[in-house]
Design a protein around this motif. Structure first.
Motif, PDB file in Angstrom:
ATOM      1  N   PHE A  50     104.049 -17.734  28.948  1.00 18.65           N
ATOM      2  CA  PHE A  50     103.683 -18.184  30.287  1.00 18.65           C
ATOM      3  C   PHE A  50     102.422 -17.483  30.790  1.00 18.65           C
ATOM      4  O   PHE A  50     101.447 -18.109  31.151  1.00 18.65           O
ATOM      5  CB  PHE A  50     104.834 -17.945  31.266  1.00 18.65           C
ATOM      6  CG  PHE A  50     106.028 -18.843  31.042  1.00 18.65           C
ATOM      7  CD1 PHE A  50     105.922 -19.990  30.280  1.00 18.65           C
ATOM      8  CD2 PHE A  50     107.252 -18.541  31.612  1.00 18.65           C
ATOM      9  CE1 PHE A  50     107.020 -20.824  30.079  1.00 18.65           C
ATOM     10  CE2 PHE A  50     108.355 -19.360  31.429  1.00 18.65           C
ATOM     11  CZ  PHE A  50     108.242 -20.498  30.663  1.00 18.65           C
ATOM     12  N   GLY A  51     102.453 -16.170  30.840  1.00 18.33           N
ATOM     13  CA  GLY A  51     101.283 -15.413  31.260  1.00 18.33           C
ATOM     14  C   GLY A  51     100.860 -15.724  32.692  1.00 18.33           C
ATOM     15  O   GLY A  51     101.641 -16.211  33.518  1.00 18.33           O
ATOM     16  N   ASP A  52      99.573 -15.461  32.980  1.00 15.11           N
ATOM     17  CA  ASP A  52      99.044 -15.661  34.331  1.00 15.11           C
ATOM     18  C   ASP A  52      98.151 -16.903  34.435  1.00 15.11           C
ATOM     19  O   ASP A  52      97.528 -17.127  35.470  1.00 15.11           O
ATOM     20  CB  ASP A  52      98.227 -14.438  34.767  1.00 15.11           C
ATOM     21  CG  ASP A  52      99.095 -13.182  34.842  1.00 15.11           C
ATOM     22  OD1 ASP A  52     100.261 -13.306  35.266  1.00 15.11           O
ATOM     23  OD2 ASP A  52      98.600 -12.101  34.478  1.00 15.11           O
TER      24      ASP A  52
ATOM     25  N   ARG B  82     107.949 -21.743  40.544  1.00 12.59           N
ATOM     26  CA  ARG B  82     107.483 -21.367  41.884  1.00 12.59           C
ATOM     27  C   ARG B  82     105.988 -21.056  41.877  1.00 12.59           C
ATOM     28  O   ARG B  82     105.260 -21.429  42.804  1.00 12.59           O
ATOM     29  CB  ARG B  82     108.294 -20.183  42.395  1.00 12.59           C
ATOM     30  CG  ARG B  82     109.752 -20.556  42.661  1.00 12.59           C
ATOM     31  CD  ARG B  82     110.615 -19.360  42.980  1.00 12.59           C
ATOM     32  NE  ARG B  82     111.999 -19.768  43.248  1.00 12.59           N
ATOM     33  CZ  ARG B  82     113.017 -18.928  43.333  1.00 12.59           C
ATOM     34  NH1 ARG B  82     112.807 -17.610  43.165  1.00 12.59           N
ATOM     35  NH2 ARG B  82     114.234 -19.377  43.573  1.00 12.59           N
ATOM     36  N   HIS B  83     105.534 -20.392  40.821  1.00 13.47           N
ATOM     37  CA  HIS B  83     104.109 -20.088  40.688  1.00 13.47           C
ATOM     38  C   HIS B  83     103.309 -21.389  40.565  1.00 13.47           C
ATOM     39  O   HIS B  83     102.258 -21.549  41.212  1.00 13.47           O
ATOM     40  CB  HIS B  83     103.885 -19.206  39.461  1.00 13.47           C
ATOM     41  CG  HIS B  83     102.436 -18.958  39.142  1.00 13.47           C
ATOM     42  ND1 HIS B  83     101.628 -18.151  39.916  1.00 13.47           N
ATOM     43  CD2 HIS B  83     101.651 -19.432  38.125  1.00 13.47           C
ATOM     44  CE1 HIS B  83     100.403 -18.127  39.398  1.00 13.47           C
ATOM     45  NE2 HIS B  83     100.402 -18.895  38.313  1.00 13.47           N
TER      46      HIS B  83
ATOM     47  N   ALA C   2      99.336 -25.238  40.955  1.00 19.48           N
ATOM     48  CA  ALA C   2      99.009 -26.484  40.259  1.00 19.48           C
ATOM     49  C   ALA C   2      98.809 -27.624  41.260  1.00 19.48           C
ATOM     50  O   ALA C   2      99.344 -27.600  42.378  1.00 19.48           O
ATOM     51  CB  ALA C   2     100.103 -26.846  39.268  1.00 19.48           C
ATOM     52  N   ARG C   3      98.057 -28.620  40.832  1.00 20.17           N
ATOM     53  CA  ARG C   3      97.878 -29.808  41.676  1.00 20.17           C
ATOM     54  C   ARG C   3      99.167 -30.601  41.747  1.00 20.17           C
ATOM     55  O   ARG C   3      99.480 -31.201  42.761  1.00 20.17           O
ATOM     56  CB  ARG C   3      96.743 -30.669  41.104  1.00 20.17           C
ATOM     57  CG  ARG C   3      96.442 -31.910  41.925  1.00 20.17           C
ATOM     58  CD  ARG C   3      95.082 -32.474  41.592  1.00 20.17           C
ATOM     59  NE  ARG C   3      94.983 -32.832  40.192  1.00 20.17           N
ATOM     60  CZ  ARG C   3      94.649 -34.055  39.766  1.00 20.17           C
ATOM     61  NH1 ARG C   3      94.396 -35.006  40.619  1.00 20.17           N
ATOM     62  NH2 ARG C   3      94.559 -34.313  38.488  1.00 20.17           N
TER      63      ARG C   3
ATOM     64  N   GLY D 212     114.410 -24.090  43.512  1.00 22.03           N
ATOM     65  CA  GLY D 212     114.420 -24.333  44.951  1.00 22.03           C
ATOM     66  C   GLY D 212     113.233 -25.092  45.493  1.00 22.03           C
ATOM     67  O   GLY D 212     113.016 -25.121  46.714  1.00 22.03           O
ATOM     68  N   VAL D 213     112.465 -25.763  44.621  1.00 23.79           N
ATOM     69  CA  VAL D 213     111.260 -26.458  45.101  1.00 23.79           C
ATOM     70  C   VAL D 213     111.519 -27.926  45.437  1.00 23.79           C
ATOM     71  O   VAL D 213     110.601 -28.628  45.857  1.00 23.79           O
ATOM     72  CB  VAL D 213     110.109 -26.347  44.072  1.00 23.79           C
ATOM     73  CG1 VAL D 213     109.806 -24.895  43.763  1.00 23.79           C
ATOM     74  CG2 VAL D 213     110.430 -27.126  42.798  1.00 23.79           C
ATOM     75  N   LEU D 214     112.755 -28.384  45.237  1.00 22.24           N
ATOM     76  CA  LEU D 214     113.063 -29.790  45.491  1.00 22.24           C
ATOM     77  C   LEU D 214     113.811 -30.025  46.800  1.00 22.24           C
ATOM     78  O   LEU D 214     114.151 -31.163  47.111  1.00 22.24           O
ATOM     79  CB  LEU D 214     113.892 -30.370  44.338  1.00 22.24           C
ATOM     80  CG  LEU D 214     113.235 -30.405  42.961  1.00 22.24           C
ATOM     81  CD1 LEU D 214     114.163 -31.078  41.953  1.00 22.24           C
ATOM     82  CD2 LEU D 214     111.896 -31.129  43.011  1.00 22.24           C
TER      83      LEU D 214
END
Length: 312
Positions: A60-62, A88-89, A94-95, A111-113
């Motif tokens: 994954f990284g940054d 979450r990041h 991201a677009r 929890g983003v939905l």
């Protein structure tokens, strides 16, 4: 260059990789790499798929991406803390983020939905709604777009989702050309049903299949029992008895479902006036079409059209 990250995990469903073919073929069609694709996993290295082979991945990284797609699995497993953190990041950087099929569970775990309209494979839709009651799960949709979050039904619906992204990024002509190269229909509308009337009826004999095919090709006809029986090369009495035995429905009810399905597609894929749609689908007038929609779909045509435009 549009950077696209595709997230996999142990036992990911291999068919979810088909989404990436859409972006690969878009690069080929345009003659330049407009999409840069990176396979991601939590720790990087080889990641074993549900089919038994592995793919190389980066950790994954940054790194940040324009689009992040979360792959699907054949089973619903709890999302790891690292996976939740990536969701979450990505939601912040991201677009858009996307989750074909059961990937919706990963987004929900993060929890983003909350409060969003989402879909998933019909088999898992009730489970998703029960586990996350604060979502608005629409189980009979090919795909849904709610802000930056894209979700789709299972298996091949991910291709429709990816084609919709290409259309958003590069226009309808490019998306159509890519679909032709993939030998698929230009993407199905997002609000289109995951189910097909003909598949649900599932007639066993060639004669009843012929009658239904005739009906679908000739929706503007009256489609009386006599006409359908003639297409099946049976007497009206034999046809009615065989039709109900094979499909569990009367011919009239089946024809109504076919008309509603055809009208619904026209509403979702174009801007035809309601009178034209009613005529082309074989309804005598708008009011009869409205009553049929309420019986079959539980909502009037105006609601179907409004929902389809909201997902465009």
């Amino acid at each position: 260059m549009h950077r696209l990250g595709f997230v996999v995990f142990p036992g990911f469903q291999v068919m979810s990789l088909s989404v990436l073919t859409v972006f690969e073929v878009t690069n080929i069609h345009l003659g330049t790499p407009v999409y840069a694709i990176t396979l991601l996993s939590e720790k990087g290295g080889p990641m074993r798929s549900s089919a038994g082979f592995s793919v190389d991945t980066e950790a994954f990284g940054d790194a940040t991406f324009d689009t992040v797609v979360f792959g699907a699995g054949t089973e619903i497993e709890p999302s790891s803390p690292g996976l939740v953190a990536l969701v979450r990041h990505s939601m912040e950087t991201a677009r858009r983020i996307a989750a074909p099929c059961t990937g919706a569970f990963v987004l929900a775990d993060a929890g983003v939905l909350k409060g969003r309209r989402v879909t998933t494979h019909w088999y898992f839709a009730r489970d998703l709604q029960n586990r996350f009651p604060d979502l608005k799960v629409e189980e009979d949709r090919i795909y849904l777009i709610d802000g930056p979050v894209w979700t789709s039904a299972g298996m091949t619906a991910g291709i429709d989702l990816a084609l919709a992204m290409v259309e958003k990024d590069h226009g309808q002509d490019v998306a159509r050309a890519v679909a032709r190269k993939l030998v698929v229909y230009h993407r199905r509308a997002g609000g289109q049903s995951q189910f097909s009337t003909l598949l649900e009826l599932d007639p066993k004999s060639d004669r009843i299949q012929s009658a239904l095919s005739h009906a679908r090709r000739n929706l503007r006809n009256t489609l009386s029992v006599e006409e359908l029986a003639d297409a099946a090369r049976l007497s009206p009495r034999q046809f009615s008895r065989a039709f109900r035995a094979e499909t569990g429905q009367s011919p009239a009810k089946a024809v109504e479902h076919l008309r509603v399905e055809a009208a619904r597609v026209m509403m979702e894929e174009g801007r035809h006036p309601m009178d034209v749609i009613a005529r082309e689908a074989g309804f005598a007038d708008r009011e009869r079409m409205r009553r049929a929609f309420v019986r079959v779909l539980g909502q009037p045509p105006q609601t179907v059209r409004r929902n389809a435009r909201g997902m465009a």
